[in-house]
Design a protein around this motif. Structure first.
Motif, mmCIF file in Angstrom:
data_model
loop_
_atom_site.group_PDB
_atom_site.id
_atom_site.type_symbol
_atom_site.label_atom_id
_atom_site.label_comp_id
_atom_site.label_asym_id
_atom_site.label_seq_id
_atom_site.Cartn_x
_atom_site.Cartn_y
_atom_site.Cartn_z
ATOM 1 N N TRP A 196 1.012 -1.119 -0.232
ATOM 2 C CA TRP A 196 0.086 0.047 0.117
ATOM 3 C C TRP A 196 1.249 1.160 0.091
ATOM 4 O O TRP A 196 1.868 1.079 0.670
ATOM 5 C CB TRP A 196 -0.658 0.292 1.452
ATOM 6 N N GLU A 197 0.032 2.507 -0.368
ATOM 7 C CA GLU A 197 0.368 3.572 -0.263
ATOM 8 C C GLU A 197 1.240 3.874 0.622
ATOM 9 O O GLU A 197 2.318 4.751 0.451
ATOM 10 C CB GLU A 197 0.393 4.761 -1.349
ATOM 11 N N GLN A 198 0.772 4.095 1.545
ATOM 12 C CA GLN A 198 1.016 4.600 2.808
ATOM 13 C C GLN A 198 -0.102 3.231 3.912
ATOM 14 O O GLN A 198 -0.883 2.536 3.437
ATOM 15 C CB GLN A 198 -0.137 5.653 3.432
ATOM 16 N N ASP A 199 1.134 3.095 4.622
ATOM 17 C CA ASP A 199 0.603 2.050 6.006
ATOM 18 C C ASP A 199 -0.312 2.357 6.820
ATOM 19 O O ASP A 199 -0.938 3.509 7.002
ATOM 20 C CB ASP A 199 1.926 1.848 6.515
ATOM 21 N N LEU A 200 -1.296 0.884 6.543
ATOM 22 C CA LEU A 200 -2.136 1.871 8.123
ATOM 23 C C LEU A 200 -1.848 1.592 9.145
ATOM 24 O O LEU A 200 -1.938 1.105 10.080
ATOM 25 C CB LEU A 200 -3.320 0.571 7.501
ATOM 26 N N SER A 201 -1.408 2.184 9.921
ATOM 27 C CA SER A 201 -0.581 2.521 10.624
ATOM 28 C C SER A 201 -1.309 3.163 12.557
ATOM 29 O O SER A 201 -2.330 3.021 12.529
ATOM 30 C CB SER A 201 0.220 3.493 11.102
ATOM 31 N N VAL A 202 -0.668 2.254 13.101
ATOM 32 C CA VAL A 202 -1.297 1.842 14.964
ATOM 33 C C VAL A 202 -1.174 3.010 15.405
ATOM 34 O O VAL A 202 -0.047 3.685 15.334
ATOM 35 C CB VAL A 202 -0.906 0.705 15.183
ATOM 36 N N TYR A 229 6.586 2.902 18.422
ATOM 37 C CA TYR A 229 7.897 3.578 17.315
ATOM 38 C C TYR A 229 9.670 4.229 17.378
ATOM 39 O O TYR A 229 9.809 3.895 17.004
ATOM 40 C CB TYR A 229 7.688 4.270 16.056
ATOM 41 N N LYS A 230 9.973 3.200 18.675
ATOM 42 C CA LYS A 230 10.686 2.812 19.493
ATOM 43 C C LYS A 230 11.333 1.740 19.419
ATOM 44 O O LYS A 230 12.247 1.067 18.896
ATOM 45 C CB LYS A 230 11.116 3.739 19.951
ATOM 46 N N ASP A 231 10.450 1.300 20.366
ATOM 47 C CA ASP A 231 11.053 -0.077 21.211
ATOM 48 C C ASP A 231 10.848 -1.239 20.274
ATOM 49 O O ASP A 231 11.076 -2.470 20.270
ATOM 50 C CB ASP A 231 10.495 -0.573 22.487
ATOM 51 N N LEU A 232 9.327 -0.977 19.664
ATOM 52 C CA LEU A 232 9.130 -2.146 19.076
ATOM 53 C C LEU A 232 8.897 -2.566 17.056
ATOM 54 O O LEU A 232 9.063 -3.619 16.790
ATOM 55 C CB LEU A 232 7.141 -1.762 18.919
ATOM 56 N N CYS A 233 10.078 -1.224 17.584
ATOM 57 C CA CYS A 233 10.603 -1.573 15.784
ATOM 58 C C CYS A 233 11.166 -2.902 15.473
ATOM 59 O O CYS A 233 11.961 -3.197 15.878
ATOM 60 C CB CYS A 233 11.242 0.169 15.477
ATOM 61 N N GLY A 234 11.021 -3.026 14.367
ATOM 62 C CA GLY A 234 11.222 -4.431 13.450
ATOM 63 C C GLY A 234 10.548 -5.727 14.188
ATOM 64 O O GLY A 234 11.166 -6.935 14.156
ATOM 65 N N ARG A 264 6.354 -2.056 11.176
ATOM 66 C CA ARG A 264 6.790 -0.575 11.219
ATOM 67 C C ARG A 264 5.391 0.408 11.672
ATOM 68 O O ARG A 264 5.021 1.486 12.063
ATOM 69 C CB ARG A 264 6.457 0.164 9.737
ATOM 70 N N GLY A 265 4.691 -1.014 12.480
ATOM 71 C CA GLY A 265 3.992 -0.485 13.478
ATOM 72 C C GLY A 265 2.547 -0.152 12.671
ATOM 73 O O GLY A 265 1.477 -0.094 12.943
ATOM 74 N N ASN A 266 2.662 -1.221 11.341
ATOM 75 C CA ASN A 266 1.537 -1.548 10.024
ATOM 76 C C ASN A 266 0.761 -2.098 10.694
ATOM 77 O O ASN A 266 1.052 -3.504 10.781
ATOM 78 C CB ASN A 266 1.986 -1.380 8.831
ATOM 79 N N MET A 267 -0.551 -1.891 10.884
ATOM 80 C CA MET A 267 -2.036 -3.159 11.303
ATOM 81 C C MET A 267 -1.738 -3.876 9.817
ATOM 82 O O MET A 267 -2.049 -3.526 8.917
ATOM 83 C CB MET A 267 -3.153 -2.710 11.560
ATOM 84 N N LEU A 268 -1.903 -5.670 9.911
ATOM 85 C CA LEU A 268 -2.473 -6.217 8.974
ATOM 86 C C LEU A 268 -3.070 -6.779 9.334
ATOM 87 O O LEU A 268 -4.066 -7.489 8.764
ATOM 88 C CB LEU A 268 -0.715 -7.086 9.514
#
Length: 726
Positions: free
Chosen positions: A48-54, A73-78, A171-175
């Motif tokens: 998707w062009e933009q993530d659907l982010s939490v 977006y700091k600790d849970l990245c990756g 990336r915090g992107n909802m799946l």
């Protein structure tokens, strides 16, 4: 890391794509086909062009099981992250926990997976961090939990029910989202393919998250979250479901343990007491030498034979069932989270106790297990061992109806029987509707008694209001006990932290005991006493005593209904107790003998009341330049000769690791004191070497602290300094 370019939004943004995936999965035959479909879905969503982010976790929230607050977006990245939106009273949320435990065993944070519990409370009581702490310990939750008391994240994502799982990419992107229980296969499939997909793209990091388990900070306790209690009127023995220790205790009325069966770890095994295990047992009912147990998280009904010293399974298959009808023989009949049990009599005129009534919380129903051949209202003769639904449609409702199968319950959690006329009914603590209901033993009709409201779909009509019928309000009651002598019903109004009394004739409901505070400041009076989520109760001593399982205080409280006083039952392991099971006993250090030259220092008497905690601060000075001996533990010990009851559940010894940072020793005065005077001894052993290490020595010292116990509330007690200069 800052959030990437994204479109914020709700879970509805996932709905079109995920719905198409789930329809396709219905047609897939092989596992490879399913894996490929999920992989292709991830390619689409990830493209998707933009993530659907939490959204980020709001600042200032309280966290459990972590060293510090966590940032998406700091600790849970990756990481692939599973957000579990739950509330700890919810039976469906409880049913989901074994799936999450299994997933955590399969994939660790080093593998790239982390589960975060987002506690979003239904009841006001569930917003309190201490109560969530108790639930985290009770259900052995070892992943991070955040207390989103105002449901900020819930509202931003437009979550609609408990439980809801949201699976995030690195990336915090909802799946994905999964609503409700019963999606174990999809949960494992989606998670494993997401980990594979993002590992192939080098986006998974193997860093560990700082986990600090709340349970590791707790001292040992004789009881851990006792759920239910019952009394055998013939022998005056008590049976206690020591739920957190996964065991059943049989206790004499003076608190001495006669039998400990099961524990300390969960399991599912029949056999002799030394082999038998349970998993978070709740309801217990006892007659003569037999105890019936609602083995809740094993989804079983168990029978304990105290004469043969054996445990057997009489209903359930050990796996959560979805059957809402029943009718099979007990050991072939799947059942779901039985929470309480009560003995009753079938249609015969003779009192035989041949029916075991079951509060089946998992399917929101009342079931019956035939202990002998007999009849239920409007039923033909049933064979011994038959296990079937008696009342409740299985829909989670507050619905009363003359036809028992059309009535609806909402997580029934407590039962008590009034077999005599004019009552002839089961009283039911229906926790999620915050009501007490009755089920007729003559025709099965389900009627309202107190609490809730008329709308059968409204499960939010809770409060803390004394009143009559619908005007009375409760908050998640878990237990009921019938007082045949007075024709009154006692209610464990669990989330209001009170014991209430109901007159079924007038439907009046009033507070009997409890301030509503949970601070466990002991008071012997009904009006000033405190409880913390009491879960069960029973009437004993010919109606004189009411025993209460004070669950989150890890105690059994004893209420004298005649003198209107409260005490704590001391749970003690007697020397001749039959404790054959794997009993959790901390191996105690042997107290060394003090040298004859050791000084003995008498301290000024301290006055304290039951429940108060005394603190002793060590202030020991070594000779100039001396240091503690390496490899030899300097240590302290607590003893109370002749008053060993003082040390039940205490930490009796510890090490002194650093002379510049000496420990503080705590002693909590038990709730039930066997004497009003006592002496506590603190023995200290120091092993140290001189400045030039030419000589090493051991010095001992004894501090003697006299105590006076009072039931009038004293003020703050200053820490006692234990000083000595060598």
């Amino acid at each position: 890391m800052a959030a990437p370019a994204s479109r914020g939004g709700s879970l509805s943004g996932l709905l079109p794509a995920q719905t198409s995936l789930e329809y396709a999965l219905l047609d897939a035959v092989t596992q490879q086909e399913k894996d490929d479909l999920v992989y292709q879905y991830l390619q689409k969503v990830d493209g998707w062009e933009q993530d659907l982010s939490v959204p980020e976790f709001p600042e200032g929230l309280e966290w459990l099981n972590t060293e510090e607050p966590i940032s998406v977006y700091k600790d849970l990245c990756g990481k692939v992250v599973i957000l579990d939106f739950f509330t700890y009273c919810c039976i469906n949320c409880i049913h989901l926990l074994p799936d999450l435990h299994a997933l955590e065993h399969m994939h660790s944070d080093k593998d790239g997976l982390l589960i975060v519990g987002v506690h979003s409370a239904k009841f006001p009581n569930e917003k309190v961090l201490d109560n969530i702490k108790s639930a985290v310990l009770r259900y052995n939750i070892t992943h991070p939990v955040v207390n989103d008391a105002d449901a900020c994240l819930w509202q931003e994502l437009e979550v609609s029910c408990w439980p809801t799982l949201v699976i995030l990419g690195p990336r915090g992107n909802m799946l994905f989202s999964l609503i409700g229980e019963g999606h174990k296969d999809k949960l494992f499939l989606y998670t494993s393919i997401a980990l594979k997909y993002y590992k192939e793209r080098g986006q998974i990091r193997d860093n560990k998250i700082g986990i600090k388990l709340y349970k590791d900070s707790l001292p040992p306790s004789p009881l851990l979250f006792p759920g239910k209690i019952t009394v055998d009127h013939a022998t005056n023995r008590l049976a206690v479901a020591d739920t957190g220790h996964h065991r059943i205790l049989v206790i004499w009325k003076n608190g001495q343990i006669q039998y400990s069966i099961g524990g300390p770890n969960p399991g599912r095994k029949d056999g002799i007491f030394s082999e038998a295990t349970f998993n978070s047992p709740q309801g217990v009912v006892m007659k003569n030498n037999v105890i019936y147990v609602a083995d809740t998280e094993n989804h079983l009904i168990r029978k304990i034979d105290l004469e043969a010293e054996k445990v057997s399974t009489i209903a359930g298959i050990g796996i959560q069932g979805t059957d809402r009808e029943g009718g099979a023989a007990g050991e072939q009949q799947p059942i779901s989270s039985p929470w309480d049990v009560a003995l009753g009599t079938s249609g015969s005129e003779v009192q035989r106790d041949d029916i075991l009534w079951i509060a089946m919380a998992g399917t929101h129903q009342i079931w019956a297990l035939l202990l002998d051949s007999g009849k239920l209202p409007k039923k033909n003769e049933l064979k011994k061992g038959t296990c079937l639904r008696f009342a409740g449609s299985g829909n989670e409702e507050n619905r009363n109806n003359a036809y028992p199968h059309k009535a609806g319950f909402a997580q029934p959690s407590g039962l008590s029987l009034a077999s005599e006329d004019p009552w002839s009914c089961l009283f039911v603590a229906d926790s999620e509707s915050s009501t007490v209901r009755t089920v007729s033993l003559k025709d099965g009709a389900v009627k309202h008694l107190v609490g809730g409201e008329r709308d059968p779909m409204n499960l939010f009509a809770f409060g803390d209001v004394d009143g009559v019928g619908l005007s009375a309000k409760l908050q998640h009651p878990l237990g009921v006990a019938w007082d045949k002598k007075r024709n009154l019903l006692y209610v464990a109004d669990s989330y209001n932290h009170k014991i209430k009394v109901v007159d079924p004739k007038t439907k009046s409901c009033t507070t009997l005991a409890g301030t509503g505070d949970t601070n466990d400041v002991f008071s012997s009076s009904f009006t000033e006493s405190s409880f913390n989520e009491p879960g069960g109760l029973c009437v004993g001593e010919n109606g004189r005593l009411l025993y209460v399982a004070d669950t989150n205080n890890h105690q059994i409280k004893v209420m004298d209904l005649e003198t209107r006083t409260v005490s704590v039952l001391p749970v003690l392991r007697s020397e001749n107790a039959v404790v054959d099971g794997p009993f959790l006993v901390e191996k105690q250090k042997t107290v060394p003998k003090l040298p004859k030259s050791a000084p003995s220092i008498g301290l000024s008497t301290v006055t304290a009341c039951p429940g108060q905690t005394l603190q002793f601060k060590l202030r020991l000075d070594l000779p100039s330049g001396a240091k503690l001996t390496e490899g030899v533990s300097s240590c302290w010990f607590l003893t109370a000769e002749g008053n060993e009851w003082l040390l039940q559940g205490q930490i009796p010894s510890g090490d002194i690791e650093n002379i510049s940072n000496q420990p503080t020793i705590s002693l909590q005065i038990p709730g039930n004191c066997l004497s009003l005077t006592a002496v506590v001894s603190i023995s200290v052993f120091l092993y140290y070497c001189s400045a030039d290490s030419s000589a090493c020595m051991m010095k001992g010292i004894l501090f003697r602290q006299p105590l006076e116990i009072t039931y009038t509330q004293p003020g703050y007690i200053d820490p006692v300094e234990l000083r000595c200069v060598y």
